[in-house]
Design a protein around this motif. Structure first.
Motif, PDB file in Angstrom:
ATOM      1  N   LYS A 124       0.823  -1.209   0.000  1.00  0.00           N
ATOM      2  CA  LYS A 124       0.000   0.000   0.000  1.00  0.00           C
ATOM      3  C   LYS A 124       0.855   1.257   0.000  1.00  0.00           C
ATOM      4  O   LYS A 124       0.531   2.240  -0.683  1.00  0.00           O
ATOM      5  CB  LYS A 124      -0.942  -0.022   1.205  1.00  0.00           C
TER       6      LYS A 124
ATOM      7  N   GLY B  65     -13.747   5.713  -3.991  1.00  0.00           N
ATOM      8  CA  GLY B  65     -13.502   4.455  -3.286  1.00  0.00           C
ATOM      9  C   GLY B  65     -12.298   4.599  -2.378  1.00  0.00           C
ATOM     10  O   GLY B  65     -11.359   3.811  -2.422  1.00  0.00           O
TER      11      GLY B  65
ATOM     12  N   GLY C 181     -11.587   4.221   0.730  1.00  0.00           N
ATOM     13  CA  GLY C 181     -11.214   3.327   1.824  1.00  0.00           C
ATOM     14  C   GLY C 181     -10.903   4.107   3.087  1.00  0.00           C
ATOM     15  O   GLY C 181     -11.696   4.937   3.530  1.00  0.00           O
ATOM     16  N   GLN C 182      -9.735   3.895   3.672  1.00  0.00           N
ATOM     17  CA  GLN C 182      -9.353   4.588   4.892  1.00  0.00           C
ATOM     18  C   GLN C 182      -8.633   5.908   4.619  1.00  0.00           C
ATOM     19  O   GLN C 182      -8.067   6.499   5.537  1.00  0.00           O
ATOM     20  CB  GLN C 182      -8.487   3.670   5.750  1.00  0.00           C
TER      21      GLN C 182
ATOM     22  N   TYR D  44      -5.974   6.746   2.644  1.00  0.00           N
ATOM     23  CA  TYR D  44      -4.515   6.844   2.521  1.00  0.00           C
ATOM     24  C   TYR D  44      -4.099   7.785   1.392  1.00  0.00           C
ATOM     25  O   TYR D  44      -3.289   8.688   1.584  1.00  0.00           O
ATOM     26  CB  TYR D  44      -3.907   5.459   2.273  1.00  0.00           C
TER      27      TYR D  44
ATOM     28  N   ASP E 180     -16.510   7.153  -0.169  1.00  0.00           N
ATOM     29  CA  ASP E 180     -16.500   5.707  -0.015  1.00  0.00           C
ATOM     30  C   ASP E 180     -17.904   5.256   0.374  1.00  0.00           C
ATOM     31  O   ASP E 180     -18.692   6.035   0.930  1.00  0.00           O
ATOM     32  CB  ASP E 180     -15.489   5.281   1.052  1.00  0.00           C
TER      33      ASP E 180
ATOM     34  N   CYS F  55     -18.618   3.028   2.575  1.00  0.00           N
ATOM     35  CA  CYS F  55     -18.660   2.574   3.966  1.00  0.00           C
ATOM     36  C   CYS F  55     -18.501   3.755   4.919  1.00  0.00           C
ATOM     37  O   CYS F  55     -17.488   4.458   4.892  1.00  0.00           O
ATOM     38  CB  CYS F  55     -17.562   1.539   4.198  1.00  0.00           C
TER      39      CYS F  55
ATOM     40  N   HIS G  66     -15.383   3.693   7.094  1.00  0.00           N
ATOM     41  CA  HIS G  66     -14.166   4.183   6.447  1.00  0.00           C
ATOM     42  C   HIS G  66     -14.056   5.699   6.565  1.00  0.00           C
ATOM     43  O   HIS G  66     -12.970   6.243   6.767  1.00  0.00           O
ATOM     44  CB  HIS G  66     -14.148   3.772   4.977  1.00  0.00           C
TER      45      HIS G  66
ATOM     46  N   THR H 267     -11.023   7.614   8.241  1.00  0.00           N
ATOM     47  CA  THR H 267     -10.304   8.624   7.468  1.00  0.00           C
ATOM     48  C   THR H 267     -10.184   9.919   8.253  1.00  0.00           C
ATOM     49  O   THR H 267      -9.116  10.540   8.326  1.00  0.00           O
ATOM     50  CB  THR H 267     -11.018   8.897   6.130  1.00  0.00           C
TER      51      THR H 267
ATOM     52  N   THR I 150     -19.724   9.803   2.696  1.00  0.00           N
ATOM     53  CA  THR I 150     -20.183   8.427   2.571  1.00  0.00           C
ATOM     54  C   THR I 150     -21.264   8.364   1.514  1.00  0.00           C
ATOM     55  O   THR I 150     -22.253   9.093   1.580  1.00  0.00           O
ATOM     56  CB  THR I 150     -20.743   7.902   3.911  1.00  0.00           C
TER      57      THR I 150
ATOM     58  N   CYS J 130     -13.306  -0.878  -7.057  1.00  0.00           N
ATOM     59  CA  CYS J 130     -13.839  -2.212  -7.336  1.00  0.00           C
ATOM     60  C   CYS J 130     -14.905  -2.217  -8.432  1.00  0.00           C
ATOM     61  O   CYS J 130     -15.720  -1.307  -8.546  1.00  0.00           O
ATOM     62  CB  CYS J 130     -14.444  -2.801  -6.070  1.00  0.00           C
TER      63      CYS J 130
END
Length: 563
Positions: A127, A154, A156-157, A159, A176, A178, A181, A185, A217, A269
């Motif tokens: 990553k 997308g 994610g956390q 990064y 994202d 979720c 997430h 973040t 979100t 994805c």
């Protein structure tokens, strides 16, 4: 002696060249549809190996596991049949090359920044490499198109978003599906902000305001959602609480004044990568897109049950004229990575093949004794990564206490795994057929028994097969019947167990080719609109660290923007 005698003979610099490549792949794939579309769980039931060239089977069944694992990488052995070597070489010559390009030659003022320990917190080596490289590329492109903001799709956390905001000083929206997430973040961003604030105080630049990613979100990441998002300009400075876009987007959409946006997606994805590319044409504000796709198994396809009005494959008019459907099995196969197969090693490779053999033999049990289960094709949940790690730690501890225990019995956590499955703590699985991801249950139970006598090895395999079936029935909520003849089924399949590794290695060789086909479709979709933009496809990561390393990068041609 191993040989690699292939090189890619095709180019994708123009739409015509890309389409020629696509047609060549389609022509090559069609005769092997029986292999690509096979359900390996039916390997023994349908005697799938009989459809493969007998000379290939007889040759490869004697081959070492290490050499089988090299087939997807295009490596052959001198003693193999000529037809088999030609098959491997031709297939590999159609695969898009994965060697990392010299990015400094491609992007103006390109330079990567080694992430400090605060920004890199939580990242593994893979990553960290991906974020360092992609953030530098996004920064270069954002500067070229004079972007007001970057949208991390997308995220994610967060990064990538946080590196772009704190290290490169871009305004960033991290979206994202979720909500968790988004909270992670923001929590990370707050810690990073404190670090940078302290650093600025030390350097005497304490009045400088920091860019902090705005998190949103978005439960349904549709084209319409992204189009609406392009009207949002993230506020500079303070971190906001994660927003649910369905609730708050309407009131925010009128406040933005963004003229230039860049969309970036690190392994977005399924259809999400496709949606990003379509947004480039649908939204005037979006000036460039950098997309690295993944999870082709989640891609919707025209003509299949998962397709909607907007589907993810095919995208281009050219591929539609080729008239080649992929289907679920092919899209699953496109996720197979030659680099990962090569890196497995003998023990992990053998273990992988044995699990497939157990699973296919278990299918025989279901077919004979529980036919109603086969018909209903239930979705079987997967174990989560945390559970898998926990189980592996227990096995390692057990092995330290008794090295022989792995061959004589299964650890206590198998029963616990069943109880967890029964309680419903599992993720959604593959509903195209019964899927038992029992790798977690057998992650260290190797059947490579070294120098022990063949009778003992056979007994061990049978014992593990029975336990595998018992666990599988448990996960399906079924009770073992008293009259199940496990021994008879195992004796029926045992002579062909070593063929499943051969079969899987030949199938896996198609993985990079199918991924190439999907990626070329996306590139051609952009090239068919060449008058409005420029588009390239580049391997941007080191494939040894990040096998899914191909980025599609598109930038609008605009008189007011430097190209």
């Amino acid at each position: 002696m191993a040989k690699k005698q292939w090189e890619c003979k095709y180019s994708c610099d123009t739409a015509a060249e890309t389409l020629e490549w696509i047609k060549a792949i389609a022509d090559f794939i069609r005769p092997y549809s029986f292999l690509i579309n096979a359900h390996v769980v039916n390997f023994f039931k349908d005697r799938l190996w009989e459809a493969v060239d007998k000379k290939w089977i007889e040759c490869l069944r004697k081959e070492s596991v290490e050499n089988l694992l090299l087939i997807p990488s295009g490596v052959v052995q001198d003693h193999w049949p000529t037809s088999l070597k030609e098959f491997v070489f031709t297939l590999k010559s159609l695969v898009y090359p994965r060697e990392q390009v010299d990015l400094k030659k491609v992007f103006p003022d390109f330079h990567t920044t080694s992430l400090n320990s605060v920004l890199a917190q939580g990242m593994n080596l893979k990553k960290k490499h991906e974020v360092e490289v992609l953030s530098a590329i996004v920064n270069s492109i954002a500067s070229t198109v004079r972007a007001d903001a970057v949208i991390d799709v997308g995220a994610g956390q967060g990064y990538l978003a946080q590196v772009l905001a704190f290290e490169y000083q871009h305004s960033v929206v991290a979206i994202d599906a979720c909500s968790h997430h988004g909270k992670v973040t923001d929590a990370r961003a707050e810690r990073i902000k404190k670090h940078y604030t302290a650093q600025m105080r030390k350097s005497g630049s304490g009045n400088k305001r920091l860019n902090v990613p705005k998190t949103i979100t978005c439960r349904i990441m549709s084209l319409e959602t992204l189009k609406t998002l392009t009207t949002l300009l993230p506020p500079r400075g303070d971190v906001e609480q994660p927003k649910l876009i369905e609730q708050d987007l309407e009131q925010d959409s009128g406040t933005g004044n963004v003229s230039s946006l860049v969309l970036a997606g690190l392994h977005a994805c399924g259809d999400l990568s496709v949606t990003m590319l379509k947004t480039l044409f649908e939204c005037e504000e979006v000036k460039a897109v950098i997309s690295i796709g993944c999870c082709y198994n989640l891609l919707s396809e025209e003509g299949f049950e998962n397709a909607h009005i907007q589907y993810g494959f095919p995208m281009s008019s050219g591929v539609k004229t080729v008239n080649l459907s992929l289907g679920k099995s092919s899209r699953d196969l496109a996720c197979q990575s030659a680099e990962r197969w090569k890196s497995l090693g003998k023990d992990a490779g053998l273990h992988n093949f044995e699990l497939h053999a157990f699973r296919a033999a278990f299918q025989m049990v279901l077919h004979k004794y529980f036919p109603e289960v086969i018909i209903s094709s239930p979705a079987i949940g997967r174990q989560g990564k945390a559970l898998r790690r926990k189980q592996q730690r227990r096995i390692m501890k057990s092995e330290q206490n008794d090295e022989e225990s792995a061959h004589s019995s299964l650890p206590q956590w198998m029963d616990e795994a069943c109880s967890i499955i029964k309680s419903g703590e599992s993720e959604v699985g593959d509903n195209s057929g019964i899927r038992l991801n029992l790798d977690a249950l057998f992650s260290k139970t190797s059947l490579d028994t070294g120098s022990r006598c063949q009778a003992t090895v056979s007994a061990d395999k049978y014992s593990l097969f029975v336990k595998f079936c018992e666990s599988g029935l448990c996960r399906l909520g079924l009770k073992p019947l008293d009259d199940i003849n496990f021994h008879g089924i195992w004796k029926e399949v045992e002579p062909y167990v070593n063929l499943i590794g051969v079969y899987w290695s030949l199938r896996a060789a198609f993985g990079p080719l199918l991924e190439t086909f999907i990626l070329l479709d996306r590139l051609l979709f952009l090239q068919e609109r060449a008058g409005h933009l420029e588009a390239v496809m580049l391997p941007i990561f080191d494939p040894a660290l990040s096998p899914r390393n191909v980025a599609i990068i598109a930038k609008k041609l605009d008189r007011g923007v430097a190209s």
